[in-house]
Write a protein that holds these residues in place. Structure first.
Motif, PDB file in Angstrom:
ATOM      1  N   ALA A  77       0.852  -1.194   0.000  1.00 31.24           N
ATOM      2  CA  ALA A  77       0.000   0.000   0.000  1.00 31.24           C
ATOM      3  C   ALA A  77       0.881   1.235   0.000  1.00 31.24           C
ATOM      4  O   ALA A  77       2.080   1.181   0.301  1.00 31.24           O
ATOM      5  N   THR A  78       0.267   2.353  -0.364  1.00 35.21           N
ATOM      6  CA  THR A  78       0.947   3.632  -0.213  1.00 35.21           C
ATOM      7  C   THR A  78      -0.002   4.600   0.482  1.00 35.21           C
ATOM      8  O   THR A  78      -1.223   4.447   0.422  1.00 35.21           O
ATOM      9  N   ILE A  90      -3.836   3.791   0.188  1.00 33.85           N
ATOM     10  CA  ILE A  90      -4.242   3.200  -1.094  1.00 33.85           C
ATOM     11  C   ILE A  90      -3.697   1.786  -1.172  1.00 33.85           C
ATOM     12  O   ILE A  90      -2.491   1.585  -1.291  1.00 33.85           O
ATOM     13  N   PRO A  91      -4.567   0.783  -1.089  1.00 33.42           N
ATOM     14  CA  PRO A  91      -4.129  -0.629  -1.072  1.00 33.42           C
ATOM     15  C   PRO A  91      -3.782  -1.117  -2.479  1.00 33.42           C
ATOM     16  O   PRO A  91      -4.614  -1.709  -3.173  1.00 33.42           O
ATOM     17  N   ILE A  92      -2.572  -0.898  -2.912  1.00 35.01           N
ATOM     18  CA  ILE A  92      -2.152  -1.179  -4.290  1.00 35.01           C
ATOM     19  C   ILE A  92      -2.420  -2.632  -4.679  1.00 35.01           C
ATOM     20  O   ILE A  92      -2.835  -2.922  -5.807  1.00 35.01           O
ATOM     21  N   ARG A  93      -2.216  -3.567  -3.761  1.00 35.44           N
ATOM     22  CA  ARG A  93      -2.299  -4.995  -4.105  1.00 35.44           C
ATOM     23  C   ARG A  93      -3.725  -5.437  -4.418  1.00 35.44           C
ATOM     24  O   ARG A  93      -3.931  -6.524  -4.926  1.00 35.44           O
ATOM     25  N   LEU A  99      -6.444  -8.917 -12.956  1.00 32.68           N
ATOM     26  CA  LEU A  99      -5.761  -8.556 -14.191  1.00 32.68           C
ATOM     27  C   LEU A  99      -4.469  -9.311 -14.427  1.00 32.68           C
ATOM     28  O   LEU A  99      -4.047  -9.496 -15.573  1.00 32.68           O
ATOM     29  N   THR A 100      -3.815  -9.745 -13.363  1.00 33.84           N
ATOM     30  CA  THR A 100      -2.499 -10.344 -13.489  1.00 33.84           C
ATOM     31  C   THR A 100      -2.197 -11.209 -12.278  1.00 33.84           C
ATOM     32  O   THR A 100      -2.804 -11.035 -11.203  1.00 33.84           O
ATOM     33  N   ALA A 101      -1.264 -12.120 -12.449  1.00 34.93           N
ATOM     34  CA  ALA A 101      -0.803 -12.929 -11.318  1.00 34.93           C
ATOM     35  C   ALA A 101       0.096 -12.126 -10.380  1.00 34.93           C
ATOM     36  O   ALA A 101       0.444 -12.598  -9.292  1.00 34.93           O
ATOM     37  N   TYR A 102       0.458 -10.896 -10.790  1.00 35.32           N
ATOM     38  CA  TYR A 102       1.395 -10.085 -10.017  1.00 35.32           C
ATOM     39  C   TYR A 102       0.790  -8.710  -9.725  1.00 35.32           C
ATOM     40  O   TYR A 102       1.286  -7.669 -10.196  1.00 35.32           O
ATOM     41  N   PRO A 103      -0.275  -8.652  -8.920  1.00 38.27           N
ATOM     42  CA  PRO A 103      -1.001  -7.385  -8.689  1.00 38.27           C
ATOM     43  C   PRO A 103      -0.345  -6.521  -7.610  1.00 38.27           C
ATOM     44  O   PRO A 103      -0.948  -6.220  -6.588  1.00 38.27           O
ATOM     45  N   GLU A 207       5.189   0.255   4.132  1.00 38.10           N
ATOM     46  CA  GLU A 207       4.322   0.831   3.118  1.00 38.10           C
ATOM     47  C   GLU A 207       4.974   2.083   2.524  1.00 38.10           C
ATOM     48  O   GLU A 207       5.909   2.649   3.097  1.00 38.10           O
ATOM     49  N   GLY A 208       4.483   2.484   1.354  1.00 38.51           N
ATOM     50  CA  GLY A 208       4.975   3.707   0.748  1.00 38.51           C
ATOM     51  C   GLY A 208       4.281   4.921   1.326  1.00 38.51           C
ATOM     52  O   GLY A 208       3.162   4.829   1.858  1.00 38.51           O
ATOM     53  N   HIS A 209       4.925   6.069   1.214  1.00 38.11           N
ATOM     54  CA  HIS A 209       4.351   7.317   1.735  1.00 38.11           C
ATOM     55  C   HIS A 209       4.695   8.456   0.787  1.00 38.11           C
ATOM     56  O   HIS A 209       5.871   8.709   0.502  1.00 38.11           O
ATOM     57  N   LEU A 210       3.663   9.139   0.288  1.00 40.65           N
ATOM     58  CA  LEU A 210       3.830  10.345  -0.526  1.00 40.65           C
ATOM     59  C   LEU A 210       3.386  11.522   0.331  1.00 40.65           C
ATOM     60  O   LEU A 210       2.218  11.611   0.730  1.00 40.65           O
TER      61      LEU A 210
END
Length: 526
Positions: A77-78, A90-93, A99-103, A207-210
């Motif tokens: 997440a970020t 924002i839960p990126i995963r 859409l993909t095996a690598y979300p 997690e990421g942080h902007l």
């Protein structure tokens, strides 16, 4: 060890990720390659750290995906922060699960990524000729002769090859030699980048942080190791050529101690160690052409991007995989006409340059809105990003669009001469839609670097015989409603290029004759 009389199929200048991937894919297809690089070893610093889903998918072809996943960290997440207040997670995963095996965003330091690729290349008996710079080359129309300079000592030697590919970065010798203008501009803001170790329960949490503060921003991205973080930001310091802090400075005269107060104000993290620090100005440029006769450009030699979205390295790797099968085809298909060879190689520029232009335009727009001064950028930073963007991302459609764009799943070659015209949600030129069934997926067959057919539902009796006679692998998938969701059509046959993109979609009783026509009109053999 090469000898002066060796003749290669392809000479690659530059052993970054783009050059190494190109060498791996060419070697896998039976070509004799030689790769040179000025550096003594793979880069120790790591500007590019994000590997997107499309690259991991493509790495499955050569069995590299698992090695890369083992190295990387799947960013879950970020978070968005504005003036010290947390605005959204924002839960990126969750964005790309269908859409993909690598979300996810995979965080892999470029230094480790390059080392992995070069180790695999070495295992195959191919070694980078280090401390070697491409000085010049001559295109003889039927081959090229390159002059190489070796360090230490500055001695020179020549090497012959059928083709040369410049993966030699923003100051490319190959680009200069083919006379391609590098059109674009340099962003005015000065950025810093640092790899640090730190302690903090809020920001050092995997997690990421902007973080937006004082009309500037700082981005924190975690690594695999606990407490190790990449920090990127827009500097608020003026150049200080007389820096006397005693800590390492970059060419712009700014040291880490100059930006430490900025990071502390934004995050208040306890920085315990600085492993690497640099400053840089970002560029956005695309070469006016990617090819002249037997010379090609790929990666940063062909296009360079703002850091928004981590697109640069990923785009270069896709260049390499696109070009590799086309070079292999023209070199191995002995009865291919010169016109057909030319058209196939021309498709590299038409496909990859148009995509590079799109990426540069989109990242430039986003980057400018984040970093520029003025009323509109200020509104974007203070209202759109912290308030409206998280609200929009609550909807599946918006999340899917964001993930497709960010992960490069959106890349398509619908306008290519290699794409059979069609209509519908999924068309020729698109990436094959991914679908998972019973813990297996329809991408499992894509480990083969070759033309292949995917039949979803009933398969015509003679199609397998035609495929066998023409060296095309065919895979039949029993129909399931899951394929409808992915956008696939029942009883349709999908012709896939060696780089996993759809060349044509065929339906009805005349599939065999239409397949023959597809290859014949392009002068190709399967």
């Amino acid at each position: 060890m090469r000898t002066p009389t060796d003749v290669y199929d392809v000479l690659i200048a530059g052993a970054g990720p783009t050059g190494l991937v190109l060498a791996l894919w060419l070697h896998h297809q039976g070509l004799k390659v030689h790769i040179v690089d000025q550096a003594e070893a793979p880069a120790k610093d790591s500007r590019a750290i994000v590997v997107h889903a499309r690259i991991v998918e493509l790495y499955r072809q050569l069995g590299l995906a698992d090695d890369l996943l083992e190295l990387g960290y799947k960013l879950p997440a970020t978070n968005l922060w504005f003036d010290g207040q947390h605005k959204a997670q924002i839960p990126i995963r969750e964005f790309g699960q269908d859409l993909t095996a690598y979300p996810f965003l995979l965080i892999v330091p470029q230094s480790e990524h390059e080392t992995m690729l070069e180790r695999r290349l070495n295992d195959l008996g191919v070694h980078v000729e280090r401390k070697t710079k491409l000085q010049d080359f001559v295109d003889h129309d039927s081959s090229i002769t390159a002059t190489l300079s070796h360090q230490p000592g500055g001695t020179s030697s020549t090497i012959n090859a059928s083709y040369i590919v410049g993966c030699d970065g923003a100051h490319s010798v190959v680009r200069r030699k083919i006379g391609a203008k590098y059109e674009g501009d340099t962003y005015e803001p000065l950025f810093y980048i640092a790899d640090i170790e730190a302690r903090d329960d809020t920001f050092i949490n995997g997690e990421g942080h902007l973080i937006f503060t004082d009309d500037t921003y700082n981005l924190l991205v975690p690594y695999n190791k606990a407490g190790h973080v990449r920090v990127v930001g827009l500097t608020t310091q003026r150049n200080n050529d007389n820096n006397d802090h005693g800590s390492p400075t970059h060419e712009h005269g700014i040291a880490f101690e100059d930006v430490r107060p900025q990071i502390t104000k934004a995050t208040n993290i306890d920085i315990t160690k600085v492993n690497w620090f640099s400053t840089y100005r970002s560029h956005h440029r695309v070469a006016e052409k990617f090819r002249r006769n037997r010379a090609f450009l790929a990666g940063d030699a062909a296009h360079i991007h703002s850091p928004a979205g981590g697109q640069g390295m990923n785009t270069g790797i896709m260049d390499a995989i696109n070009l590799a099968w086309k070079l292999a085809t023209v070199l191995k298909q002995t009865n291919m006409s010169e016109d057909a060879k030319h058209q196939l190689l021309e498709s590299y520029e038409s496909e990859r340059r148009s995509f590079a232009m799109m990426i540069v335009k989109s990242t430039d727009t986003g980057f400018t809105l984040i970093t520029s001064k003025g009323f509109v950028p200020h509104i974007v930073r203070t209202w759109v990003i912290p308030y409206l963007a998280p609200l929009a991302l609550k909807f599946d459609a918006a999340r899917g669009r964001v993930f497709k764009g960010l992960s490069q799943l959106i890349c398509n070659y619908r306008a290519s001469s290699l794409s059979r015209s069609g209509e519908g949600a999924v068309q020729a030129g698109d990436r094959l839609p991914w679908a998972e069934m019973d813990e297996e997926d329809n991408f499992s067959t894509l480990r083969y670097v070759c033309w292949q057919l995917h039949a979803y539902g009933e398969i015509l009796p003679h199609l397998e015989e035609w495929a066998r006679d023409n060296g095309v692998k065919v895979f039949a998938f029993d129909w399931h409603d899951q394929y409808v969701k992915a956008g696939l059509v029942k009883d349709a046959v999908y012709l896939l290029r060696p780089d996993q993109y759809i060349a044509g979609i065929f339906e009805g009783p005349s599939i065999e004759s239409e397949l023959k026509e597809y290859f014949a009109t392009r002068g190709l053999k399967c």
